[in-house]
Design an enzyme around this catalytic site. Structure first.
Site, PDB file in Angstrom:
ATOM      1  N   ARG B  15     -53.223 -16.120 -12.437  1.00  8.65           N
ATOM      2  CA  ARG B  15     -52.007 -15.928 -13.237  1.00  8.65           C
ATOM      3  C   ARG B  15     -52.341 -15.432 -14.650  1.00  8.65           C
ATOM      4  NH1 ARG B  15     -49.305 -16.310 -17.871  1.00  8.65           N
ATOM      5  NH2 ARG B  15     -50.402 -18.270 -18.225  1.00  8.65           N
ATOM      6  N   ASP B  16     -52.887 -16.316 -15.464  1.00  4.86           N
ATOM      7  CA  ASP B  16     -53.114 -15.959 -16.870  1.00  4.86           C
ATOM      8  C   ASP B  16     -54.086 -14.789 -16.982  1.00  4.86           C
ATOM      9  OD1 ASP B  16     -52.884 -16.110 -19.602  1.00  4.86           O
ATOM     10  OD2 ASP B  16     -54.200 -17.844 -19.834  1.00  4.86           O
ATOM     11  N   HIS B 207     -57.410 -25.403 -23.443  1.00  7.96           N
ATOM     12  CA  HIS B 207     -57.307 -24.049 -22.906  1.00  7.96           C
ATOM     13  C   HIS B 207     -57.868 -23.124 -23.989  1.00  7.96           C
ATOM     14  CE1 HIS B 207     -54.853 -20.789 -20.791  1.00  7.96           C
ATOM     15  NE2 HIS B 207     -55.212 -20.209 -21.923  1.00  7.96           N
ATOM     16  N   HIS B 209     -59.931 -19.591 -25.368  1.00  9.33           N
ATOM     17  CA  HIS B 209     -60.282 -18.181 -25.146  1.00  9.33           C
ATOM     18  C   HIS B 209     -61.595 -17.893 -25.868  1.00  9.33           C
ATOM     19  CE1 HIS B 209     -56.458 -16.219 -23.476  1.00  9.33           C
ATOM     20  NE2 HIS B 209     -56.348 -17.525 -23.303  1.00  9.33           N
ATOM     21  N   CYS B 240     -56.381 -10.646 -24.288  1.00  5.23           N
ATOM     22  CA  CYS B 240     -55.290 -11.148 -25.115  1.00  5.23           C
ATOM     23  C   CYS B 240     -54.500  -9.925 -25.532  1.00  5.23           C
ATOM     24  CB  CYS B 240     -55.818 -11.897 -26.329  1.00  5.23           C
ATOM     25  SG  CYS B 240     -54.472 -12.411 -27.406  1.00  5.23           S
ATOM     26  N   ASN B 249     -59.597 -15.491 -21.517  1.00  4.31           N
ATOM     27  CA  ASN B 249     -59.907 -16.889 -21.216  1.00  4.31           C
ATOM     28  C   ASN B 249     -61.403 -17.080 -21.026  1.00  4.31           C
ATOM     29  OD1 ASN B 249     -57.056 -18.065 -20.457  1.00  4.31           O
ATOM     30  ND2 ASN B 249     -57.188 -16.052 -19.489  1.00  4.31           N
TER      31      ASN B 249
END
Lengths: 302, 302
Positions: B15-16, B207, B209, B240, B249
């Site tokens: 997803r991300d 979470h 990055h 991003c 990520n």
């Protein structure tokens, strides 16, 4: 977290970095890099290595590079001198510090410097003696301090053993080096603890490679022990000749970004440091191997 | 160091990660990635997002992807549902968990989801209510928890504020997200401390990055606080959208390498995980954006 308020970084890019690059870099460009690093605020730079040009052609211009540097007051210039021949060749260049390279792994010592660990220490003994007689500081690098490409994991006791031998012959400062970048925070702390049995905390530095992306975690783990000196390489210069395609030394830029973000002083101007890394990366026709540098350069480009 | 003995990783790559990839990825390949991740031992996977295909075309196949997964017992499948329309669309797919996305930065909230932080919470309220009525867990992501591309540094109090609002509407778990990767260990710890005022340690995840290379240091700093749940992305998938060319990520592989090296269990088979990351990277015609993966693949190649 109990952390140092200041950290000293030694940029090893010109030596440890460029020694592991395939392409030839002219002395003029190496000197340009050193000048940019000192302008960015680095107070110690590992400049070159006095070794046989037959074995390490990348460093054949050691005398020329040392002669070409416009020295900046307060900056220390260190060079590698693996034996008396190298030391004698280095002496007229007036290094502030020399580095001798030992290993915590017997197999690595044999393959890398063609002798046992004990033999390497005997080879260093006269070098250390001569250097100290001339008032030159001696740093001892302990490579493969957590892992070895031939032996696998390296026990902390091996680090302690080499540290004790180096202490015995008069080495004043040791660098605990994760040469192949396999270390993780607890293992690195165990290696540092072993070193601390023989050296004061002010005489130990950490040297981490980012092969598995672990270098900043290992730096943080060492900072938490109070270790405040680290070797880093601008633009992440260098690779590991024993691991194809592997990332080399941790990028100075990434470490500075972390330290400044934590409120720890380095005396380094990150923007100028990024420029220094870009200078050498442009010459090498590639992008800096540093995530902080990449992000900063992208941001500048808008 | 006081550290958790086990860590749970949620792979957000499908997803991300893929949401931020430019190229279109067919549902079949996304399903193939999910299957490989669960085979590697991941116990939670953020699969897709139920959002308008007009705004996020990459996730237009959400229903198809959810339908195509052969569910493995013990694995949880989460999906993003930013509003009631998304939740209603997601419900027939039987997600185990839904994610609502808030921000600690007012400017980011306005630019990213077109409403204020308070308005976003009101929008989530019926979603949370409906999800809990159906026995679906609700996770709230708090983006820009340490820094914002528009506002710069974000104070820990802002994280605490959003955490409290999320708690009020019944969100069961929150993710403290350094969306643009500018965080460093102390700042991340401050954000976590703010979150801990409203949520139990078992209901908070990190979470991070890797934009500036700081993700593993931030993970270590969070582990030292006892935080034991993290979002990571296989092969470092994603970028991003607010920072051109920036790393996204943190790679699941790099985090697993660190955790296993520290003796912390994850239940994940690193070799299979590297295969999963290589599978999707091969499809995207590039190398995995993970240093551990790069080193392991190089080693395999000899």
């Amino acid at each position: 977290m109990q952390l140092p308020s200041k950290v000293k970084l030694v940029d090893v890019g010109p030596r440890d970095g460029l020694q592991n690059e395939k392409g030839a870099v002219p002395a003029e460009v190496k000197i340009g890099l050193v000048h940019r690093l000192q302008d960015a605020g680095l107070t110690e730079i590992e400049v070159t290595s006095f070794v046989s040009p037959k074995w390490v052609p990348q460093m054949a211009d050691a005398v020329e590079v040392m002669a070409g540097i416009q020295r900046k007051p307060g900056v220390r210039y260190s060079v590698l001198t693996p034996n008396m021949k190298g030391f004698e060749a280095a002496l007229p260049s007036k290094p502030d510090e020399i580095v001798v390279f030992g290993a915590a792994s017997e197999a690595f010592s044999q393959k890398n410097i063609n002798c046992s660990i004990d033999e390497s220490i005997e080879r260093f003994r006269p070098v250390v003696e001569a250097a100290r007689k001339h008032g030159i500081t001696v740093r001892g690098a302990i490579s493969c301090a957590v892992g070895c490409p031939y032996e696998g994991e390296v026990a902390p006791e091996r680090v302690g053993h080499v540290a004790r031998l180096m202490k015995d012959i008069g080495v004043q400062h040791i660098g605990v080096a994760d040469t192949i970048g396999v270390g993780t925070p607890r293992k690195v702390q165990a290696a540092m603890e072993a070193a601390l049995k023989h050296y004061d905390i002010d005489a130990i530095s950490g040297h981490f490679h980012d092969t598995y992306g672990q270098a900043l975690g290992n730096t943080l783990a060492s900072l938490e022990m109070g270790i405040w000196q680290y070797d880093t390489s601008s633009a992440g210069l260098g690779g590991c000749p024993y691991a194809k395609g592997a990332t080399g030394n941790v990028a100075t830029e990434d470490v500075v970004y972390m330290l400044h973000g934590m409120g720890i002083q380095t005396g380094i101007d990150l923007d100028k440091l990024v420029d220094a890394g870009k200078y050498i990366s442009d010459f090498l026709q590639r992008k800096p191997n540093s995530r902080a540098s990449t992000a900063i350069l992208n941001k500048r480009a808008g």
